[in-house]
Write an enzyme that holds these catalytic residues in place. Structure first.
Site, short mmCIF file in Angstrom:
data_model
loop_
_atom_site.label_atom_id
_atom_site.label_comp_id
_atom_site.label_asym_id
_atom_site.label_seq_id
_atom_site.Cartn_x
_atom_site.Cartn_y
_atom_site.Cartn_z
N TYR A 1 36.77 30.56 101.44
CA TYR A 1 36.11 31.50 102.33
C TYR A 1 35.66 32.74 101.57
O TYR A 1 36.09 32.99 100.43
CB TYR A 1 37.03 31.90 103.48
CG TYR A 1 38.12 32.90 103.12
CD1 TYR A 1 38.00 34.24 103.48
CD2 TYR A 1 39.26 32.51 102.41
CE1 TYR A 1 38.97 35.17 103.15
CE2 TYR A 1 40.24 33.43 102.09
CZ TYR A 1 40.10 34.76 102.46
OH TYR A 1 41.06 35.67 102.13
N LYS B 1 39.68 31.44 96.10
CA LYS B 1 39.80 32.10 97.41
C LYS B 1 39.89 31.04 98.50
O LYS B 1 38.91 30.74 99.21
CB LYS B 1 38.62 33.05 97.64
CG LYS B 1 38.86 34.06 98.76
CD LYS B 1 37.76 35.11 98.78
CE LYS B 1 37.92 36.10 99.92
NZ LYS B 1 39.10 36.97 99.75
N GLU C 1 49.12 41.65 93.17
CA GLU C 1 48.07 42.23 94.01
C GLU C 1 48.62 42.46 95.40
O GLU C 1 49.77 42.11 95.71
CB GLU C 1 46.85 41.32 94.05
CG GLU C 1 47.15 39.91 94.54
CD GLU C 1 45.97 38.96 94.36
OE1 GLU C 1 44.83 39.44 94.24
OE2 GLU C 1 46.20 37.74 94.36
N LEU D 1 43.31 37.23 92.63
CA LEU D 1 41.93 36.98 93.03
C LEU D 1 40.99 37.86 92.21
O LEU D 1 41.28 39.03 91.98
CB LEU D 1 41.74 37.29 94.52
CG LEU D 1 40.36 36.99 95.09
CD1 LEU D 1 40.10 35.49 95.09
CD2 LEU D 1 40.22 37.57 96.48
#
Length: 284
Positions: A32, A148, A180, A204
């Site tokens: 996505y 992702k 993260e 990411l």
């Protein structure tokens, strides 16, 4: 009522349907992107489109998606939903097939879904002036965080843990170092140096991250891309996160300890200002 996009059709949201055999539903076999909309225009769409293609390639999704067509779908949803400020969510799965761990035949059509979320005041979030409170949690996700995917259960659990602790979000920690946030990249500022984890499979590859670091370097700010510890974060002068939906957001507390002066610092405020100014100019 919103108009959404499902596999070539623009539909009222209450008429949208996906197969119970969709692999996104059964296996989280999907990817996505979320693109922000400011002033009715898309922020950094080329970056999101490129990362979408990369995610699909990493998962051997053979579906061909024309990025010019995808841009027009985004724009049509903006028009149909009269969206001025908000987000467009895009999801691509490997499609619908009888449940089997093996991938279905390559000619299986993908499932492509897009919908809008209106967020008036997105660029003027009050949190940009007050700052976020963060808690740290162990990073228990799978190893390919650079893709992702729609596998977001653990980040969701992290956000719920933060909420129960009276915080706004969580930073994930692995081997003593921050990877993260649950849905954002993490940074600290110490003695004028911006520090954030280097790119790899552990995090990411943020589209906003890439732009913010480029703007920081253009503004003659020093940047170090390396792991940092929770202890370093607690001793930092400033801290912040970046994402497509929050842009550049200051962090003023980690695990109950105040960061710096306990208020958003000058470096973060400047980065947010630069980012919003430049991305509004470049929006399409």
């Amino acid at each position: 009522m919103r108009t959404v996009y499902v596999n070539g059709d623009y539909l009222p949201e209450d008429e949208a349907r996906i197969s119970v055999f969709d692999r996104g539903f059964l296996f989280a076999d999907g990817v996505y992107e979320v693109t922000s909309v400011l002033d009715g225009k898309l922020v950094d769409f080329p970056g999101h489109a490129a990362r979408l293609q990369r995610s699909m390639d990493e998962l051997a999704m053979e579906a061909e998606i024309d990025m010019d067509d995808l841009l027009e779908i985004h724009r049509e949803l903006i028009r149909r939903n009269d969206l001025t400020e908000g987000l467009i969510y895009l999801q691509v799965t490997r499609g619908a097939a009888d449940r089997d761990f093996l991938y279905p035949a390559s000619e299986t059509p993908p499932t492509i879904v897009l919908f809008t979320q209106s967020k008036p005041g997105l660029a003027e979030s009050p949190m940009a002036k007050t700052g976020m409170k963060i808690v740290t949690i162990p990073d228990r996700r799978w190893g390919r965080r650079d893709i992702k995917t729609v596998q977001l259960l653990y980040p969701s659990m992290g956000k719920m843990e933060a909420k129960r602790a009276g915080a706004d979000d969580a930073w994930m920690v692995e081997d003593g170092h921050v990877t993260e946030g649950t849905s954002n990249n993490a940074y600290i500022v110490k003695d004028g140096v911006i520090v954030t984890r280097h790119l790899g499979e552990e995090i990411l590859h943020g589209i906003t991250r890439k732009a913010v670091l480029a703007f920081a370097r253009e503004a003659q700010m020093k940047v170090e891309e390396r792991p940092f510890t929770v202890e370093e974060a607690l001793a930092a002068d400033e801290a912040f996160v970046t994402s497509a939906s929050s842009f550049v957001m200051p962090v003023v507390e980690i695990d109950g300890q105040t960061i710096g002066a306990g208020t958003p610092g000058a470096t973060v405020a400047r980065l947010r200002e630069i980012y919003l100014d430049e991305m509004r100019k470049a929006a399409i």
